[in-house]
Design an enzyme around this catalytic site. Sequence first.
Site, mmCIF file in Angstrom:
data_model
loop_
_atom_site.group_PDB
_atom_site.id
_atom_site.type_symbol
_atom_site.label_atom_id
_atom_site.label_comp_id
_atom_site.label_asym_id
_atom_site.label_seq_id
_atom_site.Cartn_x
_atom_site.Cartn_y
_atom_site.Cartn_z
ATOM 1 N N GLN B 134 0.849 -1.200 0.000
ATOM 2 C CA GLN B 134 0.000 0.000 0.000
ATOM 3 C C GLN B 134 0.882 1.248 0.000
ATOM 4 O O GLN B 134 1.554 1.540 0.993
ATOM 5 C CB GLN B 134 -0.875 -0.018 1.258
ATOM 6 C CG GLN B 134 -1.789 1.184 1.408
ATOM 7 C CD GLN B 134 -2.368 1.253 2.815
ATOM 8 O OE1 GLN B 134 -1.811 0.668 3.750
ATOM 9 N NE2 GLN B 134 -3.454 1.974 2.994
ATOM 10 N N SER B 137 1.060 6.492 2.486
ATOM 11 C CA SER B 137 1.727 7.473 3.344
ATOM 12 C C SER B 137 2.975 8.061 2.704
ATOM 13 O O SER B 137 3.676 7.390 1.948
ATOM 14 C CB SER B 137 2.126 6.816 4.666
ATOM 15 O OG SER B 137 1.005 6.246 5.274
ATOM 16 N N SER B 169 4.725 -1.158 4.055
ATOM 17 C CA SER B 169 4.957 -2.511 4.565
ATOM 18 C C SER B 169 5.104 -3.489 3.407
ATOM 19 O O SER B 169 4.306 -3.481 2.475
ATOM 20 C CB SER B 169 3.790 -2.966 5.441
ATOM 21 O OG SER B 169 3.598 -2.068 6.502
ATOM 22 N N GLU B 252 -9.171 -1.264 5.532
ATOM 23 C CA GLU B 252 -7.958 -1.400 6.335
ATOM 24 C C GLU B 252 -8.310 -1.509 7.814
ATOM 25 O O GLU B 252 -7.774 -2.332 8.545
ATOM 26 C CB GLU B 252 -7.042 -0.194 6.083
ATOM 27 C CG GLU B 252 -5.770 -0.241 6.939
ATOM 28 C CD GLU B 252 -4.707 0.751 6.484
ATOM 29 O OE1 GLU B 252 -5.073 1.773 5.873
ATOM 30 O OE2 GLU B 252 -3.523 0.490 6.754
ATOM 31 N N GLU B 383 -5.916 8.609 17.585
ATOM 32 C CA GLU B 383 -6.610 9.904 17.581
ATOM 33 C C GLU B 383 -7.520 10.036 16.368
ATOM 34 O O GLU B 383 -8.587 10.640 16.441
ATOM 35 C CB GLU B 383 -5.585 11.046 17.600
ATOM 36 C CG GLU B 383 -4.810 11.187 18.908
ATOM 37 C CD GLU B 383 -3.817 10.072 19.170
ATOM 38 O OE1 GLU B 383 -3.378 9.392 18.211
ATOM 39 O OE2 GLU B 383 -3.478 9.854 20.350
HETATM 40 C C1 LIG Z 1 4.088 -0.579 11.299
HETATM 41 C C2 LIG Z 1 3.519 0.388 10.330
HETATM 42 C C3 LIG Z 1 3.194 -0.035 9.066
HETATM 43 C C4 LIG Z 1 2.675 0.858 8.127
HETATM 44 N N1 LIG Z 1 2.410 0.398 6.880
HETATM 45 C C5 LIG Z 1 1.975 1.278 5.941
HETATM 46 C C6 LIG Z 1 1.771 0.854 4.607
HETATM 47 O O1 LIG Z 1 1.957 -0.323 4.277
HETATM 48 N N2 LIG Z 1 1.385 1.752 3.688
HETATM 49 C C7 LIG Z 1 1.141 3.054 4.021
HETATM 50 O O2 LIG Z 1 0.758 3.809 3.147
HETATM 51 N N3 LIG Z 1 1.333 3.498 5.290
HETATM 52 C C8 LIG Z 1 1.749 2.642 6.241
HETATM 53 N N4 LIG Z 1 1.966 3.076 7.530
HETATM 54 C C9 LIG Z 1 1.810 4.515 7.810
HETATM 55 C C10 LIG Z 1 0.638 4.871 8.687
HETATM 56 O O3 LIG Z 1 -0.567 4.819 7.979
HETATM 57 C C11 LIG Z 1 0.904 6.279 9.254
HETATM 58 O O4 LIG Z 1 2.048 6.201 10.046
HETATM 59 C C12 LIG Z 1 -0.239 6.794 10.059
HETATM 60 O O5 LIG Z 1 -1.367 7.053 9.263
HETATM 61 C C13 LIG Z 1 0.142 8.061 10.846
HETATM 62 O O6 LIG Z 1 0.678 9.015 10.014
HETATM 63 P P1 LIG Z 1 2.080 9.719 10.346
HETATM 64 O O7 LIG Z 1 3.055 8.654 10.599
HETATM 65 O O8 LIG Z 1 2.351 10.679 9.288
HETATM 66 O O9 LIG Z 1 1.833 10.486 11.708
HETATM 67 P P2 LIG Z 1 1.108 11.893 11.863
HETATM 68 O O10 LIG Z 1 -0.075 11.939 10.987
HETATM 69 O O11 LIG Z 1 2.084 12.994 11.759
HETATM 70 O O12 LIG Z 1 0.615 11.768 13.368
HETATM 71 C C14 LIG Z 1 1.465 12.030 14.497
HETATM 72 C C15 LIG Z 1 0.589 12.041 15.731
HETATM 73 O O13 LIG Z 1 -0.372 13.098 15.612
HETATM 74 C C16 LIG Z 1 -1.669 12.596 15.754
HETATM 75 N N5 LIG Z 1 -2.565 13.333 14.878
HETATM 76 C C17 LIG Z 1 -2.492 13.468 13.545
HETATM 77 N N6 LIG Z 1 -3.518 14.194 13.080
HETATM 78 C C18 LIG Z 1 -4.268 14.521 14.145
HETATM 79 C C19 LIG Z 1 -5.485 15.243 14.315
HETATM 80 N N7 LIG Z 1 -6.154 15.767 13.293
HETATM 81 N N8 LIG Z 1 -5.967 15.355 15.552
HETATM 82 C C20 LIG Z 1 -5.325 14.810 16.605
HETATM 83 N N9 LIG Z 1 -4.191 14.122 16.511
HETATM 84 C C21 LIG Z 1 -3.672 13.972 15.291
HETATM 85 C C22 LIG Z 1 -1.571 11.142 15.363
HETATM 86 O O14 LIG Z 1 -2.617 10.381 15.921
HETATM 87 C C23 LIG Z 1 -0.228 10.770 15.906
HETATM 88 O O15 LIG Z 1 -0.339 10.475 17.271
HETATM 89 C C24 LIG Z 1 2.474 2.205 8.478
HETATM 90 C C25 LIG Z 1 2.786 2.626 9.766
HETATM 91 C C26 LIG Z 1 3.296 1.735 10.695
HETATM 92 C C27 LIG Z 1 3.628 2.229 12.058
#
Ligand SMILES: Cc1cc2nc3c(=O)[nH]c(=O)nc-3n(C[C@H](O)[C@H](O)[C@H](O)COP(=O)(O)OP(=O)(O)OC[C@H]3O[C@@H](n4cnc5c(N)ncnc54)[C@H](O)[C@@H]3O)c2cc1C
Lengths: 373, 419
Positions: B134, B137, B169, B252, B383
């Site tokens: 996928q 991100s 992933s 998902e 969140e």
């Molecule tokens: C093990 C693992 C596997 C993954 N695999 C994939 C994959 O295969 N493909 C893919 O596309 N992505 C993948 N991801 C990515 C995952 O979808 C993102 O990490 C996730 O959506 C969070 O985005 P970010 O990392 O940019 O954090 P951010 O969006 O920057 O968030 C940081 C913190 O802020 C909080 N936050 C963000 N927005 C808000 C809001 N509006 N209000 C309150 N709090 C908020 C979040 O909850 C979090 O605590 C994976 C992540 C992990 C950890």
Amino acid sequence: MNFAFSDDQEMVRDAARRLLSERSTMERVHQIMDDPTAYHDQPLWEQMAENGWIGLAVPEEYGGSGLGYLEACVVAEEVGRALACVPLASSSYLVTEALLLMGSEEQKKRYLPELASGQMIGALAVAEGGRLDPQGIRLKSQKDKLTGTKDPVTDALCADVMLVAARTSEGSDGISLFLVKKADEHVKCQALQVMDQTKPLAKVAFDGAPGELLGPAGAGWALIQQLFDRAAVLLAFEQLGGGDHALQMAVAYAKERYVFGRPLGSFQAIKHRLADMFTKLELARSNCYYGAWALSKNAPELGVAACLARVAAGDAFEFASQENVQIHGGIGFTWQADPHMFVKRARHLEYQLGDRRLWRDRLITKLGYPKAG
Amino acid sequence: MDFEDSPEEAAFRAEARSWLEKNAKPREKSGRGLGLFEEPGDEAKMVQEAKAWQARKADGGWACLTWPTAYGGRGVSPVQSVIWGQEEGKFEVPPNIFAIGIGMAGPTIMSHGTEEQKQKYLKPMARGDEIWCQLFSEPGAGSDLAALRTKAQRDGNDWIINGQKVWTSGAHYSRYGILVTRSDFTVPKHKGLTYFIVDMKSPGIEIRPIKQMTGGANFNEVFFTDVRIPDANRLGEVGQGWQVAITTLMNERMTIGGGGMGAGFGLADLLSYVSSCTAYDGRSAIEDSHVRQRLADLICRLRGLELTGNRLVTALSQGKMPGPEGSIIKLAMGILLQELGAFGMDISCANGSLYGEDAPLKALWQSIYLGSPAIRIAGGADEVQRNIIGERVLGLPTEIRVDKAVPYSEVPTGPRAAA
Ligand SMILES: Cc1cc2nc3c(=O)[nH]c(=O)nc-3n(C[C@H](O)[C@H](O)[C@H](O)COP(=O)(O)OP(=O)(O)OC[C@H]3O[C@@H](n4cnc5c(N)ncnc54)[C@H](O)[C@@H]3O)c2cc1C
């Protein structure tokens, strides 16, 4: 597998919710709370009796509705939601159940029709000085005459008959259950001060009161455990309903109340707390459904299921009721507003069958790991 | 309300069990970690075994049970699929590395793809011949997925892709990816997205592994430099990528939340482990009041989650739309697993700090503990789930947004996004 109530059961729910939302309004609950002479909502009780909701699980031959426990669970949830001030748990989940479980044919014929029709109200008297352990039971029975004190006893003040745990010899197999008429001159009932004024508690003194043995002599404690398992499921539904109402109230308030130029519920600090309340309640609901299934089938899993339902629903109701006060701010701390009534009901239901500490430990026991010694 | 199998369900269960008995070994009583987030020793071997198992299931008619037979499924009810999961969980089978394809890409293709796309991709996906990843991100777009900036530019019958994805992933062993790109920077952010299926062997794709806090490297950075994708690989209309992505995201949550996470580890295993541990006073840990209280609380929540899954399946079987259960289960599960891991480590006393082969149960607790943040972050962080529950279930007002009505190119970004 089918893990939902049937359409017919949902119809029972709709009817119960409709009636209770008209008859047991928050205003009505306030009235009962503020009236020191009102021990329960008698007109509501009579209406519920007329609808057949008091003896839902009682077979028709004994004057009940002959439906079942799933229907009883559905009604319990609505009763809890409305904070209805009725002695349903005492009379129906406990005393009626005790008769169904262990009454002789003659006793069933004599008591059940009156209990199922609401004309007779029952109350269970186990605790002494607040203790709920078998050693705590000191009230004695000698030649079926009971002497001692029970406190607190829920709904004793409005009851006609009490099911009393009495000591017939030492040890946990030295406890028997007796039915005692409250009107007997050797029974004295004294109201206690309570936190939840819609749920009266009393201290009941027995001075050689005549008792009628229910079930085998000496089997009283085991029977109480069986009763507790069954009642725990039904009470869990009351807790679930109460919690759900508290959540709905908080959600409605969070939409209407504006702060800093926007609705309260648009702030995540509030929104997320409401989401957590909902999540806890949904998990509790699932555990309650499992309990309902086990109760309705008298499944071997009932012991475990009762603990799960009781613990989960207790957690969820406590959390929802407290957060509801917090989300209301200052008004939430007033007597005139509704939220405090949920906090108090949550506490009352928690202690009616022993708090979650007891039920968590019991869960591990029922899963095959009793505590040694 | 009924927990027992209907005669039809019992027959299906018996059939499943007899097939499993002929084709797999019963599970050893050691427990299993968190599937995807567990660190395999030899990844290439694991992938090979997982593919072999999936193919064997497909050939026997046990893959993608709820899918139509035309696309490699069996066309049975969600309840039967759960029954299969329960039975499969009793056997020693490789981890499920097909969840992104089967659980997310598959349903998205089924609802937005052309018939040609369905014919081409679904069967090999169901058989595990082709693994999917996928590509959503990006460094500047996670929770705020619609902020993504990987660029898609039309060039005749092709699209040219430039940009970077992250946290992908399994990208390194995937044959295809589902990719969301920005095809128009001049319209508001949700309106300029286009969704593609991308062949991971295309020239211009570079995959770099990222080491995770568990020590392994299951996710990656994926760089796109002038990668060509034929327009035939577009899923949905140009500019409609957000709607298509929503389908994937809903699935998902169900995949992470609804799936038999930890199915390999039962209540009996948990209880027997606790009773095998020693409390600080020398008695069995199961005799310790505090341990009993904490354990009961965890069991209650675990059962609550499992039973909520049953309610979800019941609703699906009755033809109802899935409700908020996916979000609830995912939210509650991540937090619960973190506590469960900590509990297991605590009752291991000084062995709590061990890891790998030296830790009790081959580090089951440690891997649950270290793996659970993945569940709490991936697929919409806690969140975000709370926002979904609050807004879509409880009907609370949405956030005040500064990015919705303005062209994407004018949305403010922080110093991290600029880097
Ligand atoms: C093990 C693992 C596997 C993954 N695999 C994939 C994959 O295969 N493909 C893919 O596309 N992505 C993948 N991801 C990515 C995952 O979808 C993102 O990490 C996730 O959506 C969070 O985005 P970010 O990392 O940019 O954090 P951010 O969006 O920057 O968030 C940081 C913190 O802020 C909080 N936050 C963000 N927005 C808000 C809001 N509006 N209000 C309150 N709090 C908020 C979040 O909850 C979090 O605590 C994976 C992540 C992990 C950890």
